[in-house]
Design an enzyme around this catalytic site. Sequence first.
Site, PDB file in Angstrom:
ATOM      1  N   GLU D  78       0.809  -1.221   0.000  1.00  0.00           N
ATOM      2  CA  GLU D  78       0.000   0.000   0.000  1.00  0.00           C
ATOM      3  C   GLU D  78       0.838   1.265   0.000  1.00  0.00           C
ATOM      4  O   GLU D  78       0.560   2.218  -0.727  1.00  0.00           O
ATOM      5  CB  GLU D  78      -0.961   0.008   1.190  1.00  0.00           C
ATOM      6  CG  GLU D  78      -2.146  -0.941   1.055  1.00  0.00           C
ATOM      7  CD  GLU D  78      -1.837  -2.402   1.355  1.00  0.00           C
ATOM      8  OE1 GLU D  78      -0.680  -2.710   1.725  1.00  0.00           O
ATOM      9  OE2 GLU D  78      -2.743  -3.248   1.209  1.00  0.00           O
ATOM     10  N   HIS D 147     -11.579  -4.874   9.675  1.00  0.00           N
ATOM     11  CA  HIS D 147     -12.042  -4.640   8.299  1.00  0.00           C
ATOM     12  C   HIS D 147     -13.294  -3.777   8.232  1.00  0.00           C
ATOM     13  O   HIS D 147     -14.030  -3.854   7.256  1.00  0.00           O
ATOM     14  CB  HIS D 147     -12.340  -5.972   7.600  1.00  0.00           C
ATOM     15  CG  HIS D 147     -11.141  -6.631   7.009  1.00  0.00           C
ATOM     16  ND1 HIS D 147     -10.088  -7.083   7.744  1.00  0.00           N
ATOM     17  CD2 HIS D 147     -10.814  -6.928   5.724  1.00  0.00           C
ATOM     18  CE1 HIS D 147      -9.184  -7.637   6.950  1.00  0.00           C
ATOM     19  NE2 HIS D 147      -9.603  -7.554   5.728  1.00  0.00           N
TER      20      HIS D 147
HETATM   21  C1  TPP Z   1      -2.694  -4.884   4.195  1.00  0.00           C
HETATM   22  C2  TPP Z   1      -3.774  -5.591   3.499  1.00  0.00           C
HETATM   23  N1  TPP Z   1      -4.003  -5.359   2.203  1.00  0.00           N
HETATM   24  C3  TPP Z   1      -4.984  -5.981   1.554  1.00  0.00           C
HETATM   25  C4  TPP Z   1      -5.771  -6.889   2.197  1.00  0.00           C
HETATM   26  C5  TPP Z   1      -6.891  -7.624   1.441  1.00  0.00           C
HETATM   27  N2  TPP Z   1      -6.470  -9.021   1.246  1.00  0.00           N
HETATM   28  C6  TPP Z   1      -6.815  -9.966   2.113  1.00  0.00           C
HETATM   29  S1  TPP Z   1      -6.068 -11.423   1.783  1.00  0.00           S
HETATM   30  C7  TPP Z   1      -5.290 -10.791   0.433  1.00  0.00           C
HETATM   31  C8  TPP Z   1      -4.383 -11.654  -0.371  1.00  0.00           C
HETATM   32  C9  TPP Z   1      -3.262 -12.183   0.463  1.00  0.00           C
HETATM   33  O1  TPP Z   1      -2.511 -13.089  -0.281  1.00  0.00           O
HETATM   34  P1  TPP Z   1      -1.470 -14.038   0.402  1.00  0.00           P
HETATM   35  O2  TPP Z   1      -0.620 -13.272   1.365  1.00  0.00           O
HETATM   36  O3  TPP Z   1      -0.759 -14.749  -0.670  1.00  0.00           O
HETATM   37  O4  TPP Z   1      -2.328 -15.051   1.279  1.00  0.00           O
HETATM   38  P2  TPP Z   1      -3.437 -16.075   0.782  1.00  0.00           P
HETATM   39  O5  TPP Z   1      -4.735 -15.360   0.870  1.00  0.00           O
HETATM   40  O6  TPP Z   1      -3.083 -16.519  -0.572  1.00  0.00           O
HETATM   41  O7  TPP Z   1      -3.370 -17.177   1.781  1.00  0.00           O
HETATM   42  C10 TPP Z   1      -5.623  -9.459   0.261  1.00  0.00           C
HETATM   43  C11 TPP Z   1      -5.148  -8.630  -0.837  1.00  0.00           C
HETATM   44  C12 TPP Z   1      -5.544  -7.099   3.555  1.00  0.00           C
HETATM   45  N3  TPP Z   1      -6.285  -7.912   4.272  1.00  0.00           N
HETATM   46  N4  TPP Z   1      -4.530  -6.461   4.171  1.00  0.00           N
END
Ligand code: TPP
Lengths: 323, 323, 342, 342
Positions: D78, D147
Amino acid sequence: MPGTADVALLRSMLRIRRFEEKCAELYSAGSIRGFLHLYIGEEAVAAGVMPNLEPDDAVVATYREHGHALARGLPMRAVMAEMFGRVDGCSHGRGGSMHLFDIGRRFFGGNAIVAAGIPTAVGLALADRMAGRTGRVTACFFGDGAVAEGAFHEAANLAALWQLPVLFCCENNYYAMGTALRRYESQTDLCLKAASYEIAAWPVDGMDVLAVRDAARHAVAAVRGGSGPVFLELRTYRYRAHSMYDPDRYRDRSEIEKWKERDPIPALSARLQEHGGLDPAGERALQDEVAAEIEDAVAFAEASPLEPVDDLERWVYSEAGTR
Amino acid sequence: MPGTADVALLRSMLRIRRFEEKCAELYSAGSIRGFLHLYIGEEAVAAGVMPNLEPDDAVVATYREHGHALARGLPMRAVMAEMFGRVDGCSHGRGGSMHLFDIGRRFFGGNAIVAAGIPTAVGLALADRMAGRTGRVTACFFGDGAVAEGAFHEAANLAALWQLPVLFCCENNYYAMGTALRRYESQTDLCLKAASYEIAAWPVDGMDVLAVRDAARHAVAAVRGGSGPVFLELRTYRYRAHSMYDPDRYRDRSEIEKWKERDPIPALSARLQEHGGLDPAGERALQDEVAAEIEDAVAFAEASPLEPVDDLERWVYSEAGTR
Amino acid sequence: MTTLREPLSTTASAASGDGDTTTYREAVGEAIREAMLADDRVFLMGEDVGAYGGAHGVSKGLLEEFGEERVRDTPLSENGFVGAGVGAALGGMRPIVEIMTVNFSLLALDQILNTAATVLHMSGGQAAVPLVIRMTTGGGRQLAAQHSHSLEGWYAHIPGLRVIAPATVGDARWMLGPALADPDPVVIFEHGMLYNASGTVGTGPVDISTAAVRRRGDDVTIAAYGGTVALAMQAADELAADGVQADVVDLRVLRPLDSATVADSVRRTHRLVVVDEGWRSGSLAAEVATRVHEDVFYELDAPVRRVCSAEVPLPYPRHLEQAALPSVARVVAACRALTGHG
Amino acid sequence: MTTLREPLSTTASAASGDGDTTTYREAVGEAIREAMLADDRVFLMGEDVGAYGGAHGVSKGLLEEFGEERVRDTPLSENGFVGAGVGAALGGMRPIVEIMTVNFSLLALDQILNTAATVLHMSGGQAAVPLVIRMTTGGGRQLAAQHSHSLEGWYAHIPGLRVIAPATVGDARWMLGPALADPDPVVIFEHGMLYNASGTVGTGPVDISTAAVRRRGDDVTIAAYGGTVALAMQAADELAADGVQADVVDLRVLRPLDSATVADSVRRTHRLVVVDEGWRSGSLAAEVATRVHEDVFYELDAPVRRVCSAEVPLPYPRHLEQAALPSVARVVAACRALTGHG
Ligand SMILES: Cc1ncc(C[n+]2csc(CCOP(=O)(O)OP(=O)(O)O)c2C)c(N)n1
Ligand SMILES: Cc1ncc(C[n+]2csc(CCOP(=O)(O)OP(=O)(O)O)c2C)c(N)n1
Ligand SMILES: [Mg+2]
Ligand SMILES: [Mg+2]
């Protein structure tokens, strides 16, 4: 064989050094206030990198950016007036030492949040790419300390992912304020951080202005060619305290003295004299010229008015019709 | 030779899978709301790492943490009640799917800000070190996407700099929501990021629970021994959509099918049957046992009361006398 | 540097015989030292708290006394080390995390709001975070647009935090102990202009739940906090010369905000000026004013007045910076306008 | 999902004949599309704006239409990509940066406050940042403590930003154009509960400097923004059944805050309820209330009332979340208490 280009490097470094020595004096006298971060000892970096950039390239720097501003061609008068907070300053007096700007010369500050200028640089490069302005480079200067900030990593990844024309110039002076690099980085080879983003990275002797100039020439050419970002670790040293507030208790005097032995200014001067690029009279003339320029800049700054208090709330928003 | 430990691994994975399949059903039925992130396909990771941890070790996880909670030994009843938002939930119903906690079992959540749990893990390990509780490990689970966040880098440096007992478990399922790893990381070998902090790092086949268990055993032993953090890149895959909101338009069905061929549950089951660790009757019994446990957990959750609305403002601050 | 005079009254210590004078800087340092001596779980962590002695000199000598484990210099990684502080607190330590200034705390705000302040609640009461975060705040030293914020009001908006702003040497010395004893996260704001202020230390501990009346008067109430308390006191002096007696309330605890003490004062004075170095719109002063309007509307002779910072990033030149910040003159003028002594 | 009815009046477009109905989601998407068609400098950047179609489905189809250069999926970074947006704006582009939700925007707040909002000033007027940042805000979907924030008030505190909160389909459709035309950074808040709302698109552009009166009444003013405008409208309906006529002001522009429209309304109604999904202490509602007290104190029959969120991180279970959030019932009750129809 040294040539006039090398004399220009000497002049560039001398201008920075003398300018800052004067600033330190003026700080004690109270004409300059706030934070003042001196670049003394590190001049070879800005002086060596900058000549490789074209007017259309962009530069982003930190709070320790007098050297970069001068080497980039900001008039010394405007820089000194800014140090004084006067209307003829390069940021109209609003910014002071830490916020030197000159958008016309594509000098985008002067960011005093450590590492915060790096994403800006990536964005400038992105704009160049998206607007089809190929061949442009954005050079971003930051310290070793900035590499510990998440912002550096996020920005490095973006630049590499999108293959953007950014030249990362990490000025490794081995300290972030009073904390030595080895006390805050688990791996002190900073090039490895860049490498973990697939960014070409190499260390440079930042006390040797010719080495810097040559390394930067190659790096700029690579970036300009469109093959993505390059990271230079410029190894250098700050002779003075971090800022005028710093009691400088965290390092040995002997360490400073050791680095001073490699001072880039006498080194280049000696080299030039040896190879006939400059004689003692030429050197004296150069010194005098620089001294005169500084004197003139101080006089200019002193004569420049303060902004009227009624204008306080200007420039929070753009004035109508700016764009 | 497979033994009872391997049957336990199968049970662990089955519990997670069936639990989540039930949750998906309950989501459609409206008993579970908010975000629901399923771990289906990735069970081998939590199931393989967790048995290497002792009760005094600590675990930090993300919003996709049902599997970790169950594998860590949180009672399924408490986890299911939490999914329902009931008072007998492991977070008293306040947290829901994304915020499973059980401090008694040193399960520190359930953090739904990507990468934000990583500094927490570093701090837990720091506390262990400073309090002289040697031999303790903090295991921190996070996704591939988290590696792009500055928080990961800042925390990794701290852990390595201070040689803290942290086991970094990067669950690389090749997607951060809908964005594929190669589309957001310039260098997709995530172990290189860890290496740039001098953290020992190795990739592990996250679809092979025995491989995970063995790799984690070595890693935990190293961390426990006090030689600093270790980073495991656990290569795995999420079969389901990112969350129940996700239309899953960003990948080919064939990709999912390909990964499913390596599903860790039938693979281990087949292996066990082949080597005589489990016969078809035993497998059926296991399935029945798990189904019964889930049925019981759902009944428990359904019977658990909602918290009175008057208690709304509880737990914003600690209640007097808590400590 | 403005020297704060002795509080006329505090709700804290029975104003003891300890007449020692020291600086605010030394008072904070001594408070940390005492806490570290008293409790092994307490440690100090932040950028340059060790070898440098603290960016504002607060922790000078502590590294030598307590060693690198307990006086922990960090990398420039605000989000990372604040988060590590959260984790260490969860792990049973009592960390004092120093963020060099509030300006850099934005980088750690995710950890502060989304984890430190929230984890107790989202764990259903299990995961308390006994963390103290200290940071320098405010302008007045010509540090320009990125180094002069006053964002106390933002932190005071966050459920789960306690937010305090010691304005006197005594509070600087004595509020840290109770902050460390608090089972929940406490954020302490130290105004950069106060470090050189000197005053008497008094005795402690000082209570961290109530505002303090620093001066008594019946004509107008001035509520202030942190760096602006000294302005309020000076303004009260000037007003007294005209025969206007001001009650000065040092808010001191910004969350949970003790507006009751302000309302009590207003019941006597019927007039209120709130002084706040934050930018005016959305300032903490707005919350104070709103609560007073809500609670004692019919006691007010006139609407509450705010003296805040101009809505401009602080400019470098002194004359502009001073014009942007609340000043004694502006406080006096606001009081005069209210009391009809304009 | 609450469907917003047609605004009774807006200060914007001469309420044209375009009666097309669409969703808020589609309106935002169409606004982006139109801007990208009209100006090559406009591009969209953020997490999952491309292949995923936007976390809230807003940008579905845009990747296919404009390609990866102009619909730019970013890493989870971000601070990095918002900062890149600032740089791109300085470099002459007109970026629309999407932060998935306000909750994650804390990670980028340094770039937003210390660079985007500040660099124009600290460069003495040289470095304008024509950047638009969009983010989803608010609770109501059981997304729990990390959230569900509503931090519009914080952004509205920052000099140098313009902050807008479209509450209607029309505003969602028509405020983006002027935001992109603004030479300075504009932050747009889209409430997560609004995306499925449908309404008429009307015509644009809509002015981004004034509040909009959504309903006329002379007995009490209800000021709301974003997700709470619909509550205010419903409350007004309920009150009307009792013969109490409410003026409903959709604040819409949170910075520079158009409190004059509220004050004008209060001059007629003499009573004000402010509805704000932010936590009560330090809410934007406090600023609105304070300004109204400052500006039209003597017009008020009673102190302004606030209907805000309870001071608790939002809990997951629906019954607790709903109890924490502003509700129609609480707005009605506040209005009744003021109008003596309780
Ligand atoms: C700081 C932040 N940015 C965006 C989000 C929205 N978000 C939740 S999970 C996710 C993807 C995360 O991917 P990864 O770290 O690969 O974990 P996975 O969900 O694949 O287990 C996003 C963009 C968030 N929760 N926190
Ligand atoms: C985010 C942030 N944290 C802390 C500071 C305070 N600070 C200013 S300069 C500095 C040291 C930076 O070190 P480095 O990046 O190595 O640059 P140098 O000063 O050595 O040129 C610190 C800690 C800051 N300005 N910004
Ligand atoms: Mg350095
Ligand atoms: Mg992933």
